[in-house]
Design an enzyme around this catalytic site. Structure first.
Site, PDB file in Angstrom:
ATOM      1  N   TYR B 294      40.177  47.523  42.255  1.00  0.00           N
ATOM      2  CA  TYR B 294      39.817  46.586  43.331  1.00  0.00           C
ATOM      3  C   TYR B 294      39.816  45.172  42.779  1.00  0.00           C
ATOM      4  O   TYR B 294      39.062  44.842  41.851  1.00  0.00           O
ATOM      5  CB  TYR B 294      38.438  46.957  43.861  1.00  0.00           C
ATOM      6  CG  TYR B 294      38.075  46.336  45.191  1.00  0.00           C
ATOM      7  CD1 TYR B 294      38.327  47.036  46.370  1.00  0.00           C
ATOM      8  CD2 TYR B 294      37.467  45.092  45.275  1.00  0.00           C
ATOM      9  CE1 TYR B 294      37.984  46.495  47.609  1.00  0.00           C
ATOM     10  CE2 TYR B 294      37.126  44.545  46.499  1.00  0.00           C
ATOM     11  CZ  TYR B 294      37.381  45.246  47.664  1.00  0.00           C
ATOM     12  OH  TYR B 294      37.038  44.710  48.878  1.00  0.00           O
ATOM     13  N   TYR B 344      44.663  41.735  51.379  1.00  0.00           N
ATOM     14  CA  TYR B 344      43.259  42.134  51.235  1.00  0.00           C
ATOM     15  C   TYR B 344      42.903  42.989  52.447  1.00  0.00           C
ATOM     16  O   TYR B 344      42.633  42.466  53.527  1.00  0.00           O
ATOM     17  CB  TYR B 344      42.377  40.894  51.159  1.00  0.00           C
ATOM     18  CG  TYR B 344      40.888  41.177  51.183  1.00  0.00           C
ATOM     19  CD1 TYR B 344      40.240  41.690  50.070  1.00  0.00           C
ATOM     20  CD2 TYR B 344      40.135  40.923  52.326  1.00  0.00           C
ATOM     21  CE1 TYR B 344      38.876  41.942  50.090  1.00  0.00           C
ATOM     22  CE2 TYR B 344      38.771  41.166  52.349  1.00  0.00           C
ATOM     23  CZ  TYR B 344      38.145  41.674  51.233  1.00  0.00           C
ATOM     24  OH  TYR B 344      36.798  41.918  51.263  1.00  0.00           O
TER      25      TYR B 344
END
Lengths: 306, 390
Positions: B294, B344
């Site tokens: 991430y 994102y």
């Protein structure tokens, strides 16, 4: 500039001098032309007046109450000042100079004789004095004095000295800083009550004495639900920090520093680090607590170098 | 090995395009992604009996079910803590499938995070909620620490201090992600790699983070379909077998501001996830060919490499300097370009890329992939997965 008053020469640049020059011209101009009353002195108006004031003097309405003198020459709902009215002219000069607010300060009337229904009045006025600039509680201003004279067929029957303060209204207070406001509840109220009185309070367990920040209702070490607090020394060191550049935030000018400070007592507290060059802040730098008063109800913990 | 390990697989992935302005509602994005994922899995809406999403998602399970015409739901739920939910949606789905609670569960995340509510801005009302989270935010937002970048920057500053790392070490993550994205046609930054000098020259957002340390703001949606590994054998694509799924929250945990622990240089909640993943899957870091880490902000990629055990504490900068996260490195990370390069989507696009790497269908395919580790949002209670070839 009104008719009848010569414009002040543009060469006079000093604002106060321009005002004085205009005042001199208006004083020299003397009385304006008499302005006749719309209606004669009359019983219905006298009755309305005395009834409203509860004045049972039996002389009324055979004569008019002296204090009514201004009533007889009022302009009415849509009345306008005459172009040569000196108070109107002086008001415009002061308005243009930024002295836009007004308050009446003095009024003194002198009566030569009683007025009777049927008499027709006229009023004229002259500017007698303009004094200033003065600093007053309301702001900087000029006292403007006029004298009005009421006549009946040319006979002076009453006179009034009237003074006003034309002042520059103080600048509006800066808008309150809008920052996100913390939620305050039973568990956290002591902290915010502390910052409001200049104390940095750290939760202390009423059972085992453990210090803790941010606080909570149950001591994670001993399980007690008897939280108290100690007042921190306010001294600590920068444990970490950031320099905020973007995006713009309400209530703050970028760049600014937010520091995570480890207090002497061993707990860490977040706050803005003020009074420090953002480029010179270092981890380990000694700081002390500062209090950032947002308004009467919110004071934030903050830091300053020590 | 646990009872969960291997019981369920990801059998379908779907996504909308990734953009800065989708031009349609978040619900439409969700419905499109879910339908695409079902098509990819060779399944129909009527096969679906479970839906899982993020508590931050604006589209309730029942709303998505209505759009898809899903006739019944036996299992539904929302996972909290922002991007920390990403892998947990699949983890919860796998638990439901493994226990027979549900047969086919779709996990989704959809938002107009650029054209609508932007996470990079100060969240209005963050301190207003009369909840424990609202109280927590009261220690942070009022004093000016009020964006995700700012909260991460506080950790990053301490990390630099403790380990002697520099902004360039963070920059190497951004450069690698943009290099990967440059050859991914789905990536927003397709064809637009950056140099380390460009990273260094990009403006400050919150020191020590430059603009190019921060992921994009994106519009889009991703969905993945989870069913039993047994059923997966009959479906079109090779299954991405879920050999481990874990969540983690550490001591004195806060959302983005766990600043009150002894140490600020680690992510103990992710360390907890990592230990569970390796134990469940019966493997270790050396057995992983691709990492889907991430990457909302570069510094936590370094910390993840350390917490997952790909390098020692404080040594990630050396791992990066050696090209460790490049496509030919020791652990290729985010071959699609990650959230810095592709989009994102709160970690769900990385999860989908992990499935592609298992299938062997990725545009930047790593050779001989057998195990992929996937992580979720960092700085928050988080989650992780190990996906493996069946």
């Amino acid at each position: 500039m009104s008719a009848g008053v010569a414009p002040v020469a543009d060469a006079v640049q000093d604002p106060a001098e321009r005002i004085r020059e205009a005042a001199r011209r208006l004083v020299e101009a003397g009385d304006c032309a008499p302005r006749p009353a719309r209606d004669p002195v009359n019983e219905p108006m006298i009755n309305n007046w005395t009834e409203a004031l509860g004045d049972a003097n039996p002389a009324y309405p055979g004569i008019a109450p002296p204090a009514m003198v201004q009533v007889w020459t009022m302009g009415g709902l849509h009345g306008q000042r005459a172009d040569d009215d000196p108070l109107g002219a002086m008001t415009r000069v002061l308005d243009e100079a930024g002295y836009t607010s007004v308050v009446a300060t003095d009024c003194a009337q002198t009566y030569a004789r009683a007025l009777r229904p049927g008499e027709r009045l006229a009023v004229r006025a002259r500017l007698t004095d303009v004094a200033g600039p003065k600093r007053t509680a309301l702001g900087e201003g000029w006292f403007v004095t006029t004298v009005s004279t009421w006549t009946v067929d040319g006979e002076p029957v009453a006179e009034m000295m009237f003074r006003i303060l034309k002042f520059r209204p103080p600048p509006p207070p800066p808008p309150p800083r809008q920052v996100p406001r913390p939620q305050v509840n039973r568990d956290t109220a002591y902290f915010w009550e502390g910052t409001a009185v200049g104390e940095l309070r750290i939760q202390k367990c009423g059972e085992c004495g453990a210090l803790r920040h941010p606080p909570g209702p149950m001591c994670p070490r001993c399980g007690a639900t008897r939280p108290g607090y100690v007042v921190a020394s306010g001294r600590g060191e920068v444990y970490s920090f950031v320099v905020h550049h973007h995006p713009p935030l309400p209530g703050r000018e970028v760049p600014f520093v937010v520091a995570l400070v480890e207090l002497e007592e061993g707990v860490r507290v977040l706050g803005e680090l003020r009074g420090a060059d953002p480029g010179a802040v270092r981890i380990g730098a000694p700081v002390e607590v500062d209090f950032d008063r947002i308004d009467d109800e919110l004071v934030l913990p903050a830091w300053r170098p020590r | 090995m646990s009872a969960l390990s291997g019981a369920a697989s990801v059998v379908g992935i779907g996504a909308t395009e990734f953009s800065k302005d989708s031009g349609r509602s978040e619900l439409q994005l969700a419905a499109e992604a879910v339908r695409a994922a079902l098509d990819d899995a060779g399944l129909r809406p009527s096969d679906v009996d479970g839906l899982v999403t993020f508590s931050m998602d604006a589209n309730a399970e029942i709303a998505v079910a209505r759009e898809l015409g899903v006739p019944r739901l036996r299992f539904f739920g929302q996972i909290g803590y922002g991007g920390g939910a990403a892998c947990a949606t699949v983890g919860h789905a796998a638990m439901a499938v493994a226990t027979g609670v549900a047969d086919v569960v779709v996990c989704y995340r959809a938002f107009n995070e650029r054209s609508g509510h932007r996470f990079g801005r100060v969240a209005a009302g963050a301190t207003a909620a009369p909840t424990s989270g609202g109280i927590d935010n009261g220690w942070q937002y009022p004093v000016g620490l009020s964006t995700p970048a700012a909260t991460v920057a506080m950790f990053a500053q301490r990390y630099l201090h403790e380990f002697g790392a520099t902004s360039e070490d963070f920059g190497r993550v951004a450069v690698a992600m943009r290099r990967h994205a440059a050859t991914n046609p789905r990536a927003w930054f397709h064809g637009r790699p950056i140099t380390l000098a460009e990273h260094q020259a990009s403006r400050w957002i919150v020191e020590p983070l430059h603009l190019l340390d921060c992921c994009q703001e994106s519009d889009g949606a991703v969905a993945v379909v989870v069913t039993s590994t047994a059923r997966a054998r009959d479906l079109p694509h090779p299954p991405a077998v879920i050999t481990a799924a874990a969540q983690g929250s550490g001591a004195d945990q806060f959302t983005m501001t766990s600043y009150y622990r002894d140490d600020l240089t680690g992510l103990p909640e992710l360390g907890l996830v990592a230990r569970q993943l390796w134990a469940q899957a019966g493997i270790g870091p050396a057995d992983v060919q691709v990492g889907m880490l991430y990457d909302h902000f570069t510094p936590f990629v370094l910390v993840q490499l350390e917490e997952l055990g790909f390098c020692g504490r404080g040594e990630a900068r050396h791992f990066l300097a050696d090209g460790g996260i490049e496509l030919d490195g020791a652990l290729p990370v985010n071959p699609h370009g990650g959230q810095l390069g592709e989009a994102y989507i709160h970690g769900m696009n990385g999860l989908a890329e992990g499935v592609r790497q298992i299938r062997g269908s990725a545009v930047n395919q790593v050779a001989d992939v057998r195990n992929v580790v996937v992580t979720a949002g960092t700085g928050v209670p988080t989650s992780g997965l190990v996906l493996a070839v069946g």
